[in-house]
Scaffold this active site. Sequence first.
Site, PDB file in Angstrom:
ATOM      1  N   THR A  41       0.818  -1.225   0.000  1.00  0.00           N
ATOM      2  CA  THR A  41       0.000   0.000   0.000  1.00  0.00           C
ATOM      3  C   THR A  41       0.854   1.278   0.000  1.00  0.00           C
ATOM      4  OG1 THR A  41      -0.183  -0.152   2.415  1.00  0.00           O
ATOM      5  CG2 THR A  41      -1.953  -1.143   1.123  1.00  0.00           C
ATOM      6  N   LYS A  69       2.212  -4.685   3.702  1.00  0.00           N
ATOM      7  CA  LYS A  69       3.473  -3.940   3.594  1.00  0.00           C
ATOM      8  C   LYS A  69       3.118  -2.490   3.270  1.00  0.00           C
ATOM      9  CE  LYS A  69       6.552  -2.271   1.515  1.00  0.00           C
ATOM     10  NZ  LYS A  69       6.931  -0.833   1.719  1.00  0.00           N
ATOM     11  N   GLU A  96      -4.194  -0.949  -8.338  1.00  0.00           N
ATOM     12  CA  GLU A  96      -4.831   0.374  -8.343  1.00  0.00           C
ATOM     13  C   GLU A  96      -3.705   1.372  -8.496  1.00  0.00           C
ATOM     14  OE1 GLU A  96      -5.893   3.530  -7.617  1.00  0.00           O
ATOM     15  OE2 GLU A  96      -6.920   3.239  -5.695  1.00  0.00           O
ATOM     16  N   CYS A 138      -4.926   9.289  -6.046  1.00  0.00           N
ATOM     17  CA  CYS A 138      -4.762   8.666  -7.368  1.00  0.00           C
ATOM     18  C   CYS A 138      -5.879   9.087  -8.306  1.00  0.00           C
ATOM     19  CB  CYS A 138      -4.682   7.168  -7.246  1.00  0.00           C
ATOM     20  SG  CYS A 138      -6.043   6.526  -6.343  1.00  0.00           S
TER      21      CYS A 138
HETATM   22  N1  LIG Z   1      -1.868   5.861  -7.355  1.00  0.00           N
HETATM   23  C1  LIG Z   1      -1.537   5.997  -6.113  1.00  0.00           C
HETATM   24  O1  LIG Z   1      -2.346   5.757  -5.230  1.00  0.00           O
HETATM   25  C2  LIG Z   1      -0.169   6.398  -5.778  1.00  0.00           C
HETATM   26  C3  LIG Z   1       0.688   6.912  -6.723  1.00  0.00           C
HETATM   27  N2  LIG Z   1       1.933   7.288  -6.358  1.00  0.00           N
HETATM   28  C4  LIG Z   1       2.808   7.863  -7.384  1.00  0.00           C
HETATM   29  O2  LIG Z   1       4.015   7.160  -7.338  1.00  0.00           O
HETATM   30  C5  LIG Z   1       5.098   8.044  -7.183  1.00  0.00           C
HETATM   31  C6  LIG Z   1       6.191   7.359  -6.398  1.00  0.00           C
HETATM   32  O3  LIG Z   1       5.793   7.182  -5.060  1.00  0.00           O
HETATM   33  P1  LIG Z   1       6.281   5.920  -4.255  1.00  0.00           P
HETATM   34  O4  LIG Z   1       6.030   6.123  -2.840  1.00  0.00           O
HETATM   35  O5  LIG Z   1       7.669   5.616  -4.676  1.00  0.00           O
HETATM   36  O6  LIG Z   1       5.222   4.840  -4.814  1.00  0.00           O
HETATM   37  P2  LIG Z   1       5.372   3.307  -5.035  1.00  0.00           P
HETATM   38  O7  LIG Z   1       4.350   2.900  -6.015  1.00  0.00           O
HETATM   39  O8  LIG Z   1       6.776   2.929  -5.359  1.00  0.00           O
HETATM   40  O9  LIG Z   1       4.991   2.724  -3.598  1.00  0.00           O
HETATM   41  C7  LIG Z   1       3.821   1.999  -3.281  1.00  0.00           C
HETATM   42  C8  LIG Z   1       4.180   0.795  -2.440  1.00  0.00           C
HETATM   43  O10 LIG Z   1       4.947  -0.122  -3.206  1.00  0.00           O
HETATM   44  C9  LIG Z   1       6.109  -0.500  -2.502  1.00  0.00           C
HETATM   45  N3  LIG Z   1       7.140  -0.885  -3.459  1.00  0.00           N
HETATM   46  C10 LIG Z   1       8.081  -0.108  -4.055  1.00  0.00           C
HETATM   47  N4  LIG Z   1       8.849  -0.841  -4.884  1.00  0.00           N
HETATM   48  C11 LIG Z   1       8.387  -2.113  -4.832  1.00  0.00           C
HETATM   49  C12 LIG Z   1       8.742  -3.330  -5.474  1.00  0.00           C
HETATM   50  N5  LIG Z   1       9.757  -3.391  -6.359  1.00  0.00           N
HETATM   51  N6  LIG Z   1       8.032  -4.442  -5.191  1.00  0.00           N
HETATM   52  C13 LIG Z   1       7.005  -4.406  -4.337  1.00  0.00           C
HETATM   53  N7  LIG Z   1       6.628  -3.291  -3.680  1.00  0.00           N
HETATM   54  C14 LIG Z   1       7.299  -2.148  -3.927  1.00  0.00           C
HETATM   55  C15 LIG Z   1       6.417   0.716  -1.683  1.00  0.00           C
HETATM   56  O11 LIG Z   1       7.292   0.404  -0.623  1.00  0.00           O
HETATM   57  C16 LIG Z   1       5.032   1.110  -1.222  1.00  0.00           C
HETATM   58  O12 LIG Z   1       4.629   0.311  -0.138  1.00  0.00           O
HETATM   59  C17 LIG Z   1       4.494   9.250  -6.523  1.00  0.00           C
HETATM   60  O13 LIG Z   1       5.240  10.382  -6.794  1.00  0.00           O
HETATM   61  C18 LIG Z   1       3.147   9.295  -7.139  1.00  0.00           C
HETATM   62  O14 LIG Z   1       3.183   9.959  -8.365  1.00  0.00           O
HETATM   63  C19 LIG Z   1       2.370   7.129  -5.093  1.00  0.00           C
HETATM   64  C20 LIG Z   1       1.563   6.610  -4.114  1.00  0.00           C
HETATM   65  C21 LIG Z   1       0.209   6.260  -4.384  1.00  0.00           C
HETATM   66  N1  LIG Z   2     -10.947   8.737   0.870  1.00  0.00           N
HETATM   67  C1  LIG Z   2     -11.050   9.453  -0.192  1.00  0.00           C
HETATM   68  N2  LIG Z   2     -11.723  10.548  -0.209  1.00  0.00           N
HETATM   69  N3  LIG Z   2     -10.416   9.093  -1.292  1.00  0.00           N
HETATM   70  C2  LIG Z   2      -9.620   7.931  -1.383  1.00  0.00           C
HETATM   71  C3  LIG Z   2      -8.696   8.045  -2.550  1.00  0.00           C
HETATM   72  C4  LIG Z   2      -7.916   6.809  -2.676  1.00  0.00           C
HETATM   73  C5  LIG Z   2      -6.765   6.793  -3.617  1.00  0.00           C
HETATM   74  O1  LIG Z   2      -5.987   7.751  -3.741  1.00  0.00           O
HETATM   75  O2  LIG Z   2      -6.585   5.725  -4.174  1.00  0.00           O
END
Ligand SMILES: NC(=O)C1=CN([C@@H]2O[C@H](COP(=O)(O)OP(=O)(O)OC[C@H]3O[C@@H](n4cnc5c(N)ncnc54)[C@H](O)[C@@H]3O)[C@@H](O)[C@H]2O)C=CC1
Ligand SMILES: N=C(N)NCCCC(=O)O
Length: 507
Positions: free
Chosen positions: A162, A188, A263, A298
């Site tokens: 997450t 995790k 997601e 997101c």
């Molecule tokens: N769509 C969404 O909900 C999200 C998008 N992002 C985007 O991603 C960019 C990077 O942010 P991060 O924190 O680096 O996101 P990330 O996608 O790398 O992190 C999400 C999760 O994946 C884990 N992770 C990282 N590398 C992994 C691997 N090789 N295998 C398995 N798990 C792994 C991380 O430790 C974290 O728990 C942000 O700048 C943003 O643009 C970040 C967080 C949420």
């Molecule tokens: N709880 C609210 N309002 N939104 C959730 C957004 C979840 C997401 O960024 O994936």
Amino acid sequence: MAAAPRDVPRRGLFIGGGWREPSLGRRLPVVNPATETTIGDVPAATAEDVELAVAAAREAFRRDGGRHWSCASGAVRAKFLRAIAAKIKEKKSDLALLETLDSGKPLDEANADMDDVAACFEYYADLAEAFDGKQRLPISLPMENFKSYALKEPIGVVGLITPWNYPLLMATWKVAPALAAGCTAVLKPSELASLTCLELGAICIEIGLPPGVLNIITGLGPEAGAPLASHPHVDKVAFTGSTETGKRVMTAAAQMVKPVSLELGGKSPLIVFDDIDNIDNAVEWAMFGIFANGGQVCSATSRILVHEKIAKQFLDRLVAWAKHIKISDPLEEGCRLGSVVSEGQYEKIKKFISTARNEGATILYGGARPQHLRRGFFIEPTIITDVSTSMQIWREEVFGPVVCVKEFSTESEAVELANDTHYGLAGGVISNDPEICERLTKAIQAGIIWINCSQPCFVQAPWGGNKRSGFGRELGEWGLDNYMTVKQVTKYCSDEPWGWYQPPSKL
Ligand SMILES: NC(=O)C1=CN([C@@H]2O[C@H](COP(=O)(O)OP(=O)(O)OC[C@H]3O[C@@H](n4cnc5c(N)ncnc54)[C@H](O)[C@@H]3O)[C@@H](O)[C@H]2O)C=CC1
Ligand SMILES: N=C(N)NCCCC(=O)O
Ligand code: NA
């Protein structure tokens, strides 16, 4: 105003119902992004710890033939989920404070998140309970000698990876349905904000959740997330985060033919038509769509498409409202824009803004650090115009309080612009005309459509995307299906021989 380090509990990894120091003894600093101070640390799990956590989850899944968990009635599991919800409510203000200290989000938002966390555990408790009565529904067959039904069973041990934007809420969207389904899990959380997820471990101890049903391992993505995604004894991986990491998770899971739900990112459009009565209402939803949680959502509607007839008026009002947002330490009363989550994210957002400027876009408002805040990773609400569809700011997810605005003149142009993205998570339409809303609902390629609003989020309704925003749906009944496998059971109920082969001839 920042809490002293002693306010942040020191926890281990939560494995097999208790706390455990990480095998290599390493810890990661916890930084409050609003003050840039280190306020504690969390354990850094590595492959050895993943091994232990998965083994604990496996043992919990099978213990006594699953009698206490995986094969127990939904009502049994519902009791534990409700107990977790009750503890979340009891500890709401402490949890919300930790969430704010760890992530920089306004305290009002963290409080709302905790309400959503409790509601999600309660919702899946209800579904778990109702589920027993819906099992074994007969399937009608064209041959009356056969009777068939479908049995839904928990998929097994699940890995839940997450992000940091809604740390405990995004974990809950996975943990609650996984446990409701009868799975056991290894969670995790993101290394950038893990505190509240570890507190969920403390809650599991308090309510007496059977050991190993939920395990929580904090640590870095490549060190703790990757071995979880590729583990042969993890039966499914559910991931929320960036599209790049999602691809890695899917690749790792593919080696074991392991199902995944993803997601991922987005670049969602909000289309504002010129038939609206009240521009300020539209502006407020547009603001909520990109400035709530600092745009680190997101589904943020980060591309506003506005009809050319009202574009000037809309932008004037948007700037006026944006100027009025209270941007402050997220613990301050009335704060509506806190800091972004980390220095890395701060630098990344600033780079997006400077690239937009260099590519010829206009920074209509914001774009810098607010002058009254000297420390902390704060960025003004930022509105960008004169955007062309080849620019980075139009194409890539920023994950910050930065919106780009483009004008359109016809409905078909609006649809084309809305769908001009590899992503497909969400989209919004603001119009008074129900037929426009209906046509756009169908035309926008996304998993979530908002009409006359942006971002409301209900646990009952399906959540997830198309295209490179991923696949699979969380929340609602769909969220439970993520953690179930369907078994066909077919019975031959006749005394007659089947009669396909000739019986051996009698003498
Ligand atoms: N769509 C969404 O909900 C999200 C998008 N992002 C985007 O991603 C960019 C990077 O942010 P991060 O924190 O680096 O996101 P990330 O996608 O790398 O992190 C999400 C999760 O994946 C884990 N992770 C990282 N590398 C992994 C691997 N090789 N295998 C398995 N798990 C792994 C991380 O430790 C974290 O728990 C942000 O700048 C943003 O643009 C970040 C967080 C949420
Ligand atoms: N709880 C609210 N309002 N939104 C959730 C957004 C979840 C997401 O960024 O994936
Ligand atoms: Na943090």
